[in-house]
Design an enzyme around this catalytic site. Structure first.
Site, short mmCIF file in Angstrom:
data_model
loop_
_atom_site.label_atom_id
_atom_site.label_comp_id
_atom_site.label_asym_id
_atom_site.label_seq_id
_atom_site.Cartn_x
_atom_site.Cartn_y
_atom_site.Cartn_z
N LYS A 144 0.83 -1.21 0.00
CA LYS A 144 0.00 0.00 0.00
C LYS A 144 0.85 1.25 0.00
O LYS A 144 0.47 2.26 -0.58
CB LYS A 144 -0.98 0.00 1.18
CG LYS A 144 -2.03 -1.09 1.03
CD LYS A 144 -3.32 -0.82 1.77
CE LYS A 144 -4.33 -1.89 1.37
NZ LYS A 144 -5.58 -1.84 2.07
N LYS A 159 -4.07 -10.58 -5.68
CA LYS A 159 -5.33 -10.96 -5.03
C LYS A 159 -6.46 -10.07 -5.52
O LYS A 159 -6.25 -8.91 -5.90
CB LYS A 159 -5.20 -10.90 -3.51
CG LYS A 159 -5.24 -9.51 -2.89
CD LYS A 159 -5.57 -9.57 -1.38
CE LYS A 159 -5.90 -8.16 -0.89
NZ LYS A 159 -6.40 -8.07 0.46
N LYS A 169 -10.96 -5.22 -2.95
CA LYS A 169 -12.13 -4.35 -3.07
C LYS A 169 -11.74 -2.90 -3.28
O LYS A 169 -12.50 -2.13 -3.84
CB LYS A 169 -13.05 -4.53 -1.87
CG LYS A 169 -12.67 -3.73 -0.63
CD LYS A 169 -13.84 -3.66 0.32
CE LYS A 169 -13.62 -4.50 1.56
NZ LYS A 169 -12.39 -4.16 2.29
#
Ligand code: ATP
Ligand code: LTN
Length: 332
Positions: free
Chosen positions: A112, A194, A197
């Site tokens: 991130k 992965k 969302k």
């Protein structure tokens, strides 16, 4: 009541099929024999910048998805993290026991921080200490989460042990628990990563997708030129991901699911996956809608949840304060 189960989902977007198979779908089966706490972790979500109106909507929506997945609010506790002040309080205390090196090694932080270079904030870095607090406040025995959270859970375990060794027995040391299938659902267009969302794309199935949209994404999923259906995540990531999804939707292992397709073509597998995903979506979407259409009932459930959660969390927090040597607030 014997064991305690705790899990959390961030209101950082519309949940994906990965969230459903890796997390939501697992929770109801624990209700019968365990005490279950399910948290909407809004304080975690703001480590990535959220639009206030989206955060507000997504927070209620995650609560509705917990319910739509089959959780009974009269048996289990569903609540919002920011309604229980003990989370950030214990999070702070645990951050003083967490080494910089431990946080620097976290894969989620590394990923991130690369993507969010413009908002590389301290909260993103200390995120795992807050997550440990979430879990440890409830004397949690087991945490059902997807594979991506294993490293965070390892830290929560280490913090519990470190605190217990330094200050005396205080915390239960929680166990990581992955689902039998669907622990790491991959992006349909890019099976190396992965399904997530917060970065939805053509390879992400959202729980709000229509059956047609979901089926189309599955039909277009990336495969390979091997022309054989085997479960081999290393060499045939796309096909293995489809088998994993099928297995998770139909409560089997990928090894069991693959047997059905011996000698068949990829189209047959994709059709079976689409059918099982659409079946699962139709079931939970109807329930989701009924909870979102009744905000009064949803807020009642969340208010009751926060009362139950606060009672448990405050007890643990006072135990921790006492062990640390804090003066417990004087009562009148
Ligand atoms: P974000 O994209 O905002 O980082 P996320 O999609 O990873 O979020 P979280 O709210 O952080 O979702 O996670 C909720 C639960 O869903 C966790 O238990 C996590 O392990 C699980 N999960 C998330 N993505 C997947 C996936 N692709 N496969 C299986 N489980 C997943
Ligand atoms: N970090 C998790 C969300 C999360 C969580 C938790 C999961 C926050 N606190 C406590 C289980 C238990 C995530 O990113 N998926």
């Amino acid at each position: 009541m014997d064991k305690i189960i705790f899990s959390g989902v961030q209101p950082s977007g519309t949940p994906s099929l990965g969230n459903y198979l890796g997390a939501f779908k697992q929770f109801p089966k624990f209700e019968e024999a365990h005490k279950v706490y399910l948290c909407v972790v809004d304080e975690h979500a703001i480590t990535v910048r959220q639009k206030p109106e989206d955060l507000h909507h997504n927070t209620l929506a995650i609560a509705a998805w917990y319910l739509a997945s089959g959780i009974n609010p009269n048996v289990s506790t569903i609540f919002i993290q920011s309604h229980v002040p003990a989370h950030t309080q214990l999070g702070w205390m645990l951050s003083t026991l967490t080494y910089m090196g431990e946080l620097e090694r976290m894969t989620q932080y590394k990923d991130k921080s690369q993507k969010k270079a413009e908002n590389l904030n301290a909260g993103l870095f200390t995120y795992p200490a807050l997550m440990a607090a979430d879990i440890l406040l409830y004397d949690t025995h087991a945490v059902p989460v997807g594979e991506d959270q294993k490293q965070h859970l390892e830290l929560a375990r280490n913090l519990a042990i470190r605190f217990n060794n330094a200050f005396g027995d205080t915390f239960v040391v929680p166990e990581f628990m992955a689902p039998p299938a669907g622990a790491r659902v991959r992006d349909l267009q890019n099976p190396e990563k992965k399904m997530s969302k917060s970065e939805p794309g053509p390879g992400t199935i959202l729980l709000t997708d229509t059956p047609q949209e979901a089926a189309k994404k599955i039909k277009r999923a990336q495969t390979d030129n091997e022309a054989r259906i085997v479960y081999d995540p290393e060499n045939q990531a796309g096909i293995s991901n489809l088998l994993e999804i099928l297995a998770a939707c139909t409560n089997r292992t990928p090894q069991q699911a693959v047997m059905e397709f011996e000698g068949q073509q990829y189209g047959a597998l994709k059709a079976a996956v689409a059918e099982s995903v659409v079946f699962a979506l139709e079931d939970i979407q109807a329930k989701y809608k009924s909870y979102m259409d009744d905000k009064a009932e949803l807020t009642r459930i969340l208010r009751e949840g926060s009362e139950k959660a606060n009672t448990h969390a405050e007890k643990t927090l006072n135990r921790v304060k006492d062990k640390l040597g804090f003066v417990i607030p004087f009562s009148a």
